[in-house]
Design a protein around this motif. Structure first.
Motif, PDB file in Angstrom:
ATOM      1  N   ALA A   1      40.257  43.413  33.240  1.00 41.97           N
ATOM      2  CA  ALA A   1      39.192  43.495  33.882  1.00 41.97           C
ATOM      3  C   ALA A   1      37.786  44.160  33.515  1.00 41.97           C
ATOM      4  N   ALA A   2      38.522  44.605  32.116  1.00 48.99           N
ATOM      5  CA  ALA A   2      37.772  45.410  31.962  1.00 48.99           C
ATOM      6  C   ALA A   2      37.895  46.251  30.087  1.00 48.99           C
TER       7      ALA A   2
ATOM      8  N   LEU B   1      40.483  37.887  25.113  1.00 47.91           N
ATOM      9  CA  LEU B   1      40.040  37.715  26.483  1.00 47.91           C
ATOM     10  C   LEU B   1      40.918  36.401  27.175  1.00 47.91           C
ATOM     11  N   ASN B   2      41.553  37.148  27.860  1.00 48.79           N
ATOM     12  CA  ASN B   2      42.241  35.894  28.912  1.00 48.79           C
ATOM     13  C   ASN B   2      42.113  35.178  30.246  1.00 48.79           C
TER      14      ASN B   2
ATOM     15  N   ALA C   1      29.098  42.449  27.684  1.00 49.70           N
ATOM     16  CA  ALA C   1      28.524  41.955  28.571  1.00 49.70           C
ATOM     17  C   ALA C   1      29.847  41.848  29.595  1.00 49.70           C
ATOM     18  N   THR C   2      29.607  40.720  29.897  1.00 54.46           N
ATOM     19  CA  THR C   2      30.618  40.866  31.021  1.00 54.46           C
ATOM     20  C   THR C   2      31.059  38.962  30.985  1.00 54.46           C
ATOM     21  N   TYR C   3      32.435  38.563  30.837  1.00 55.90           N
ATOM     22  CA  TYR C   3      32.692  37.353  30.387  1.00 55.90           C
ATOM     23  C   TYR C   3      33.654  36.395  31.145  1.00 55.90           C
TER      24      TYR C   3
ATOM     25  N   VAL D   1      35.103  26.186  39.565  1.00 58.19           N
ATOM     26  CA  VAL D   1      36.395  27.806  40.380  1.00 58.19           C
ATOM     27  C   VAL D   1      35.886  29.083  39.044  1.00 58.19           C
ATOM     28  N   PHE D   2      35.751  30.517  39.597  1.00 57.98           N
ATOM     29  CA  PHE D   2      35.564  31.366  38.752  1.00 57.98           C
ATOM     30  C   PHE D   2      35.970  32.087  38.879  1.00 57.98           C
ATOM     31  N   GLY D   3      36.580  33.020  37.314  1.00 64.24           N
ATOM     32  CA  GLY D   3      37.617  33.590  37.609  1.00 64.24           C
ATOM     33  C   GLY D   3      36.722  35.116  37.721  1.00 64.24           C
ATOM     34  N   PRO D   4      37.046  36.392  37.985  1.00 61.94           N
ATOM     35  CA  PRO D   4      36.074  37.118  38.426  1.00 61.94           C
ATOM     36  C   PRO D   4      35.490  37.865  36.689  1.00 61.94           C
ATOM     37  N   GLY D   5      35.850  37.808  36.522  1.00 58.66           N
ATOM     38  CA  GLY D   5      34.996  38.332  34.910  1.00 58.66           C
ATOM     39  C   GLY D   5      35.954  39.375  33.666  1.00 58.66           C
ATOM     40  N   THR D   6      36.150  39.543  32.832  1.00 54.73           N
ATOM     41  CA  THR D   6      35.843  40.479  32.130  1.00 54.73           C
ATOM     42  C   THR D   6      34.669  41.435  31.913  1.00 54.73           C
TER      43      THR D   6
END
Lengths: 111, 116
Positions: free
Chosen positions: A9-10, A21-22, A86-88, A100-105
């Protein structure tokens, strides 16, 4: 129903490190997978698009791979820089359905 | 070549009011999708417009409606605003043409809506 998760997540790393990043998705019939970057309070910038017939895409220091059989995509960032902070987000699309998006890293690269 | 543009940048409304957000797609694109992004979350798909018709819709109530014009620009309307509608609203454009293949999406900077 398509679900997309992202791990971690971070992430906080020192400058110069290579990092991964997965992104995982539940629907193996996914058609396209797209990686985005989002700076705080801003819109999304497209980084890489992997279409159904492809297994990976590269742009500069970024490389993204897609393994539909395992339901996974990986974004590799080489020689990270503070400007990469940034957020990926990854987003999966199945033909006839919506993205459909993931919540981001959330990535922080420390100088 | 202008990318995707959105207006306004920021908007403050009170509960019960109505709001209209606008989007102009990237030159050459024919499809507009709208997303809602709450703080700390990924964008959630609202709906998509192609050939001036709603082509797909996500899990959003009828208070959310839209329109696409002949020049491919689009509007998102939200009626009877709730506090929970406060979010960043993103517009994305893509080129589908007649094949219904889903090409790369390009996003605008978003409209930050605050409902008080």
């Amino acid at each position: 129903k398509q679900e997309v998760t992202q791990i971690p997540a971070a992430l906080s790393v020192p400058e110069g490190e290579n990092l991964v990043l997965n992104c995982s998705f539940t629907d193996s019939a996914i058609y396209n997978l797209q990686w985005f970057r989002q700076d705080p309070g801003k819109g999304l910038t497209s980084l890489l698009l992997i279409q159904s017939s492809q297994r990976e895409q590269t742009s500069g220091r970024l490389n993204a791979s897609l393994d539909k059989s395992s339901g996974r995509s990986t974004l590799y960032i080489a020689a990270s820089q503070p400007g990469d902070s940034a957020t990926y987000l990854c987003a999966g699309f199945r033909y006839g359905q919506n993205f459909v998006f993931g919540p981001g890293t959330r990535l922080s690269v420390l100088p | 070549d202008a990318g995707v543009t959105q207006s306004p940048t920021h908007l403050i409304k009170t509960r019960g009011q109505q709001v209209t957000l606008r989007c102009s797609p990237k030159s050459g694109h024919d499809t507009v999708s709208w997303y809602q992004q709450a703080l700390g979350q990924g964008p959630q798909f609202i709906f998509q417009y192609y050939e001036e018709e709603e082509r797909q819709r996500g899990n959003f109530p009828d208070r959310f409606s839209g329109h696409q014009f002949p020049n491919y620009s689009s509007e998102l309307n939200v009626n009877a605003l709730l506090l929970g509608d406060s979010a960043l609203y993103l517009c994305a454009s893509s080129l589908i043409g007649g094949t219904f293949s889903y090409n790369e999406q390009f996003f605008g900077p978003g409209t930050r809506l605050t409902v008080l």
